[in-house]
Design a protein around this motif. Structure first.
Motif, PDB file in Angstrom:
ATOM      1  N   UNK A 205     -42.583   0.622  30.010  1.00 36.27           N
ATOM      2  CA  UNK A 205     -42.803   1.728  30.941  1.00 36.27           C
ATOM      3  C   UNK A 205     -41.815   2.829  30.636  1.00 36.27           C
ATOM      4  N   UNK A 206     -41.217   3.427  31.673  1.00 40.48           N
ATOM      5  CA  UNK A 206     -40.204   4.458  31.448  1.00 40.48           C
ATOM      6  C   UNK A 206     -39.525   4.807  32.765  1.00 40.48           C
ATOM      7  N   UNK A 207     -38.297   5.256  32.632  1.00 40.84           N
ATOM      8  CA  UNK A 207     -37.589   5.796  33.773  1.00 40.84           C
ATOM      9  C   UNK A 207     -38.362   7.017  34.321  1.00 40.84           C
ATOM     10  N   UNK A 208     -39.160   7.656  33.449  1.00 46.61           N
ATOM     11  CA  UNK A 208     -39.971   8.809  33.876  1.00 46.61           C
ATOM     12  C   UNK A 208     -41.100   8.414  34.828  1.00 46.61           C
ATOM     13  N   UNK A 209     -41.396   7.133  34.902  1.00 41.85           N
ATOM     14  CA  UNK A 209     -42.389   6.671  35.877  1.00 41.85           C
ATOM     15  C   UNK A 209     -41.767   6.489  37.250  1.00 41.85           C
ATOM     16  N   UNK A 210     -40.437   6.587  37.323  1.00 41.83           N
ATOM     17  CA  UNK A 210     -39.720   6.410  38.598  1.00 41.83           C
ATOM     18  C   UNK A 210     -39.201   7.751  39.092  1.00 41.83           C
ATOM     19  N   UNK A 211     -38.586   8.516  38.162  1.00 45.29           N
ATOM     20  CA  UNK A 211     -38.078   9.843  38.524  1.00 45.29           C
ATOM     21  C   UNK A 211     -38.979  10.881  37.843  1.00 45.29           C
ATOM     22  N   UNK A 212     -39.830  11.510  38.642  1.00 43.69           N
ATOM     23  CA  UNK A 212     -40.841  12.430  38.094  1.00 43.69           C
ATOM     24  C   UNK A 212     -40.226  13.807  37.878  1.00 43.69           C
TER      25      UNK A 212
ATOM     26  N   UNK B  36     -30.771   7.105  36.927  1.00 44.73           N
ATOM     27  CA  UNK B  36     -31.862   7.991  37.373  1.00 44.73           C
ATOM     28  C   UNK B  36     -32.699   7.359  38.497  1.00 44.73           C
ATOM     29  N   UNK B  37     -33.085   6.078  38.392  1.00 45.69           N
ATOM     30  CA  UNK B  37     -33.802   5.470  39.529  1.00 45.69           C
ATOM     31  C   UNK B  37     -32.953   5.449  40.808  1.00 45.69           C
TER      32      UNK B  37
ATOM     33  N   UNK C 294     -36.386  16.683  48.572  1.00 51.95           N
ATOM     34  CA  UNK C 294     -36.277  18.142  48.440  1.00 51.95           C
ATOM     35  C   UNK C 294     -35.095  18.531  47.564  1.00 51.95           C
ATOM     36  N   UNK C 295     -33.981  17.808  47.697  1.00 46.65           N
ATOM     37  CA  UNK C 295     -32.775  18.108  46.911  1.00 46.65           C
ATOM     38  C   UNK C 295     -33.058  17.800  45.439  1.00 46.65           C
ATOM     39  N   UNK C 296     -33.626  16.616  45.197  1.00 44.39           N
ATOM     40  CA  UNK C 296     -33.922  16.200  43.825  1.00 44.39           C
ATOM     41  C   UNK C 296     -34.865  17.212  43.161  1.00 44.39           C
TER      42      UNK C 296
END
Ligand code: NAP
Length: 273
Positions: A128-135, A247-248, A257-259
């Motif tokens: 998978x990827x960390x990009x699947x958790x932090x969009x 990152x997760x 909103x901050x992220x």
């Protein structure tokens, strides 16, 4: 000798995994889609297999071939790429291509190899990827595809358990591979003066390169994953590589909103167009 089949071994994570699994005593079936890459893999001592993961006929042939030789102990669904760029610029065709390779084919490959995995009570490892958790912006199709990989891994884990087949989800952080180069090509295919996001093209380019932020080497990543696979009870989820834990955690702790405003600033989306 245990048998491992790894997709997408022409470069990067796939090739590094093929090397460490071979060193650990596995009979490695290493797949690649270009003839010259298959030849290079065969001359490096792997069972080289030509496979575009979207090719249903090639998958059927591979399924028969692997069953003839016995069973399969480890399947690593690694082949994939990052469709970068504004979601509405790529539209449905770019989404479809991204999901075909990163998501639908993962199910296709696992389905084709399930009889062999069942025979050896094997392990399916989905990259998978960390990009699947932090969009992030400008990677919507890619992030969605990896979030789908995570969800499918959970479903498969429960559905394959009665057959003794286990499923591991891997969330790599930044790993030093060809990924950013191909992500850059994907971004350039969409960047055009006609796009509403033309003024933000440097942000799009920055996102395509973001996976190479202080990257962990592919060989270090592969050694870590081999260790996880060799545990008597392999973990459900493995996070490896720079940013794979931080990152997760940020995504879980920061108000959305901050992220989002941090990410928007980073990729040039802070102002009005
Ligand atoms: P890479 O060096 O670009 O390797 C990608 C591999 O996937 C190549 O072998 C490529 O083959 C293959 N591939 C792409 N489409 C394919 C298809 N339709 N059929 C068969 N093979 C195909 O990048 P990588 O970083 O090693 O990527 C491996 C996996 O790790 C991907 O799933 C990626 O999303 C994931 N990942 C990478 C990072 C990172 O920072 N590098 C982070 C998180 C997750 P060709 O050479 O023929 O194109």
């Amino acid at each position: 000798m245990p048998v491992a089949l790894i997709t997408g071994c022409s470069s990067g994570i796939g090739r590094a995994l093929a090397d460490v699994f071979k060193q650990a005593g596995y009979d490695v079936w290493a797949t690649a889609r270009k003839t010259e890459d298959v030849a290079a893999l065969a001359s490096a001592g792997f069972t080289g297999v030509q496979l575009d993961v979207n090719d249903a006929l090639a998958l059927e042939q591979l399924s028969e071939r692997i069953q003839q030789q016995g069973g399969l102990d480890v399947l690593i669904n690694n082949a994939g790429y990052g469709a970068m760029g504004p979601l509405l610029d790529g539209g449905v065709p770019a989404m479809q291509r991204q999901f075909e390779t990163n998501v639908f084919s993962l199910v296709g490959v696992t389905r084709a190899l399930f009889p062999a995995l069942r025979r050896n009570k094997g392990l399916v490892v989905n990259i998978g990827s960390v990009s699947g958790v932090l969009v992030t912006p400008f990677a919507g199709a890619y992030c969605a595809s990896k979030a789908a990989v995570h969800a499918l891994s959970d479903a498969l884990r429960m559905e394959l358990a009665p057959f003794g087949v286990r499923v591991m989800e891997v969330q790599p952080g930044a790993i030093d591979t060809h990924f950013a180069k191909s992500a850059g090509h994907e971004a350039e295919r969409l960047i055009s003066e006609q796009s509403p996001w033309w003024p933000l093209r440097e942000g799009i380019r920055a996102r395509a390169k973001a996976s190479q932020d202080k990257p962990t080497s592919a060989s270090e990543f592969a050694a870590g994953l081999l260790k996880a696979v060799q545990q008597s009870k392999p973990p459900r989820l493995v996070r490896l590589g720079n940013g794979s834990r931080a990152l997760p955690l940020l995504s879980a702790l920061l108000p959305k909103g901050v992220l989002e405003s941090v990410l928007m600033k980073r990729f040039g989306l802070g102002g009005r167009l």
